[in-house]
Design a protein around this motif. Structure first.
Motif, mmCIF file in Angstrom:
data_model
loop_
_atom_site.group_PDB
_atom_site.id
_atom_site.type_symbol
_atom_site.label_atom_id
_atom_site.label_comp_id
_atom_site.label_asym_id
_atom_site.label_seq_id
_atom_site.Cartn_x
_atom_site.Cartn_y
_atom_site.Cartn_z
ATOM 1 N N SER A 174 6.175 -18.993 43.565
ATOM 2 C CA SER A 174 5.119 -18.454 42.697
ATOM 3 C C SER A 174 4.584 -19.534 41.756
ATOM 4 O O SER A 174 3.719 -19.262 40.922
ATOM 5 C CB SER A 174 5.650 -17.259 41.898
ATOM 6 N N TRP A 220 3.443 -9.291 40.435
ATOM 7 C CA TRP A 220 2.287 -9.858 41.126
ATOM 8 C C TRP A 220 2.516 -11.333 41.467
ATOM 9 O O TRP A 220 2.226 -11.779 42.579
ATOM 10 C CB TRP A 220 1.035 -9.729 40.247
ATOM 11 N N GLU A 221 3.033 -12.064 40.514
ATOM 12 C CA GLU A 221 3.252 -13.499 40.746
ATOM 13 C C GLU A 221 4.213 -13.748 41.906
ATOM 14 O O GLU A 221 3.978 -14.622 42.739
ATOM 15 C CB GLU A 221 3.799 -14.172 39.484
ATOM 16 N N GLU A 253 -6.393 -15.758 40.694
ATOM 17 C CA GLU A 253 -5.704 -15.115 39.577
ATOM 18 C C GLU A 253 -6.660 -14.258 38.743
ATOM 19 O O GLU A 253 -6.310 -13.180 38.274
ATOM 20 C CB GLU A 253 -5.088 -16.207 38.687
ATOM 21 N N TRP A 268 -7.263 -10.725 39.988
ATOM 22 C CA TRP A 268 -6.163 -9.816 39.637
ATOM 23 C C TRP A 268 -6.198 -9.449 38.161
ATOM 24 O O TRP A 268 -6.045 -8.289 37.789
ATOM 25 C CB TRP A 268 -4.814 -10.478 39.970
ATOM 26 N N LYS A 305 0.555 -13.785 44.215
ATOM 27 C CA LYS A 305 0.223 -15.171 43.898
ATOM 28 C C LYS A 305 1.048 -16.123 44.777
ATOM 29 O O LYS A 305 0.529 -17.105 45.315
ATOM 30 C CB LYS A 305 0.492 -15.465 42.423
ATOM 31 N N THR A 341 -6.609 -21.505 42.687
ATOM 32 C CA THR A 341 -5.612 -20.549 42.197
ATOM 33 C C THR A 341 -6.174 -19.760 41.025
ATOM 34 O O THR A 341 -5.935 -18.555 40.884
ATOM 35 C CB THR A 341 -4.338 -21.287 41.752
#
Lengths: 259, 259, 259, 259
Positions: free
Chosen positions: B63, B113-114, A110, A113, B118, A106
């Motif tokens: 998320s 985004w999350e 992340e 981004w 994500k 993850t």
């Protein structure tokens, strides 16, 4: 044009495209270069200053809100108080991994981004008020905010030729989702700030750039790598377009590149 | 087909598309529905169970890495140990704000985004091994992972008609950058897992969906809102395509929608 | 629904996709099949008629205005006077050459356009009034006009995988310019006739179709060719969508296809 | 560089973009301008010649094979025997009608294709051998073949803003199918001739151009029309890019244009 002399800001400067862009814009404007590691900009700062220009490097992690805020506080209060920005270039790379999807952490996802989309968000929020100031003060050229799309990340085999900004390839989920996100941000900004007089553009760089790191990449044909100076010329061309005739997107690639 | 009965998992279930999809797939598979707030799935779970199906709701913030991990541990050890996944639908919305760019906070931008990229990453990492298990066990239909693109967020004026997955409109930077990122992720997964037998697809929903929340949106023409049941039929159609003939992308809109 | 029984019309029928589409729609509607050479449709006409359906073949060069006019005069005055059209499928292939650009003759280039874009124009002008009649008479499903994009032409090496409708590859100027033109026409018609209730769609077929002619194409993986029957199922799916939820574009390819 | 002096050829010259392009390239090269009606190029020819350049107009219908052949025979045998072409610009407009689809005649539809796609085909076949000659003779800049996409046709309401090269709008089937076809042709040529050293590019002009004919179009904002001279500067920029760094596509629009 009224007020203080306008400046240029380039985020993401290493010994390649960023340096070429800084040198090009440094012929016309004082230029601030941002990179996390000063080793990445020291040489270009010296080159510009020793050839009659004015360059300043600021060690800044553009994906970090506080760092970006500190850099711009320094620019607007210490270094160039009252100056509008003539051109802001977001050229940040880095942070990408290419892996089978199920092996990604993850954190790795992340980070892709953060290094692209979040960093571009922070940078854009910092520069846009100063670009708008340039519009008000009737700058020589329309103030410009230019983003670099698809930047082939270092560990990649150059043969892969993934066009991240418009194509999501297998094993490129980090890269593609970040680059699509960056392009979306730039489009949204172009539509919001274009009518206010800021020229927002997105450049798709498709291919291997001819920089020290890619020396070892050998191609069948000569001139098969993108020239960083020619890329910089394209950014300058975009910057000097009048507001009657803005280009939003430009795709650059070597003549022999498959696309 | 060998092994345990395959299940369906739907992430992002409210009183609209998600519920319709759950009901549709619930006619064929036991179905797990995920949403942060149980109020969003209680009704559909009851409907499915009372009409002979088998549905279970799990309160999950998709998320959040720990929450997703907990949900899937529960699914694979308690609820359906040994079962492959026949279909996984990522239909999560939410978290979007629409604002002039310079008024956005970093947190608002990050949240977009999350909630999309994500969350889709976490969900995909959790479901793909179980979808691949379905391939191995020769499931009835190719195991499917379907993403919902452009979902008009609640506070929007429906007249705006922004197609977030492929167009970055003014003031939509949060929405557009998240939806472009989601589409990139889905493309990358389609290219990586398609050849392994998983059908990855991306559906662009362009228009106002006919759900309780949009009752007040009145259009000049009748039938001007998307039917959630018809959207669900499209997902089922994608799921039942044979691997000789996969569709990757489908754009759905009412006949009178401007695009 | 009022009036005479609605019919289906399929232009471009050979021993592959066109025949599968005709059989599929022939389960529900009387179906007219058009092809220049009766040898191309005789078998499917017989199959449909012998299994309880009703099919009629008309030898027609759809790129010829007079031929199209004659065929539709026959349909509307002799064969099915007063009947609306429920579904019209433009599936015409043919006429393409693949050559280095400088070796093409003007006639070869022109023929590509005539067989695709001009033929689609003539066909659309003939069927649209009868599709609109279907809207007025409240047909069971929204009257549909569906175009087949990228159809790998016979002499091609299947490995080339050129997606003509959205990509112009080297040596494919005839094919690409015709297929882009066809897609443009279909988009324009979707935007003009969608709001009038006609469902216009464009299907991108990307890969080798499993037909007698491609028997010799051998792939590393099984199921690597598109199934004509699965393609036909997709057309039928599009036809049965309600007007609240139309898909305009669908891309179909085998799970192992590179794209 | 060896051999005879290279020339430029501009097809489609009227009192707007074509004339600006001719003037721009006329500062560097002898320039041939092609238009059906000499009234369209007489002024620019005179302007170039009276300011030290060298321009020649040839009355030519570029959609007519014989006319194109005659023009190039004259160029290569009489006017500039032995000269390579440095830059060839296809800027032809015209012939478009905008009408409800069912009111179009076959001739009107055909004319749109002839004026754009067939004309571009004929022009490209005539100029490419002479552009390749420029590559061989190591021309100063990579020989360039540039196409003008979406050109708002005269009778249109400028408010419509249809981007014909990438979007097929209602009632624009003639325009869109021709412009998509032209873009496909240019892409195919870019992929075939780029690796041979010819720079093929496609420029999307999106908006109203500031020419005598559009004087009457008044906008809310100043500078809301494209400047023909700025368009010409963009073509010149493309022409001077080195082969390491070619742009294929450039979209130009006024800062206030909706897109």
């Amino acid at each position: 044009m009224a007020g203080k002399k306008a400046i240029a800001v380039v985020a993401g400067v290493g010994p390649g495209t960023g340096s070429s862009i800084a040198r090009k814009f440094g012929q016309h404007y004082p230029v601030i270069v941002l990179a996390r590691n000063p080793a990445n900009y020291n040489e270009v700062v010296e080159t510009i200053n020793s050839s009659g220009g004015h360059a300043i490097g600021l060690s800044t992690d553009v994906s970090d809100a506080t760092a970006v805020s500190n850099a711009f506080t320094k620019i607007t209060t210490e270094l160039f108080p009252g100056s509008p920005i003539a051109a802001a270039i977001f050229n940040s790379g880095g942070g990408f991994v290419r892996k089978p999807f199920l092996e990604l952490t993850t954190e790795e996802f992340e980070k892709g981004w953060e290094g692209q989309v979040k960093a571009a968000f922070l940078f854009s929020q910092a520069v846009l008020p100063l670009l708008l100031q340039g519009v008000e003060e009737k700058s020589e050229f329309p103030p410009s905010l230019i983003f670099t799309g698809t930047f082939p990340p270092p560990p990649l085999n150059p043969q892969l030729g993934a066009t991240g900004s418009v194509r999501g390839s297998a094993n490129f989920s980090v890269f593609a989702s970040a680059k699509f996100g960056l392009r979306a941000l730039s489009q949204s900004l172009a539509r919001e700030f274009g009518p206010k007089g800021v020229h927002v553009a997105h450049v798709i760089v498709d291919g291997v750039i001819d920089i020290p790191r890619t020396k070892g990449y050998v191609f069948e044909h000569e001139d098969a790598k993108l020239s960083p100076d020619a890329i910089a010329d394209s950014y300058w061309f975009l910057h000097t377009q009048p507001r009657t005739t803005f280009a939003y997107e430009l795709d650059l690639r070597p003549y022999v590149e498959k696309w």
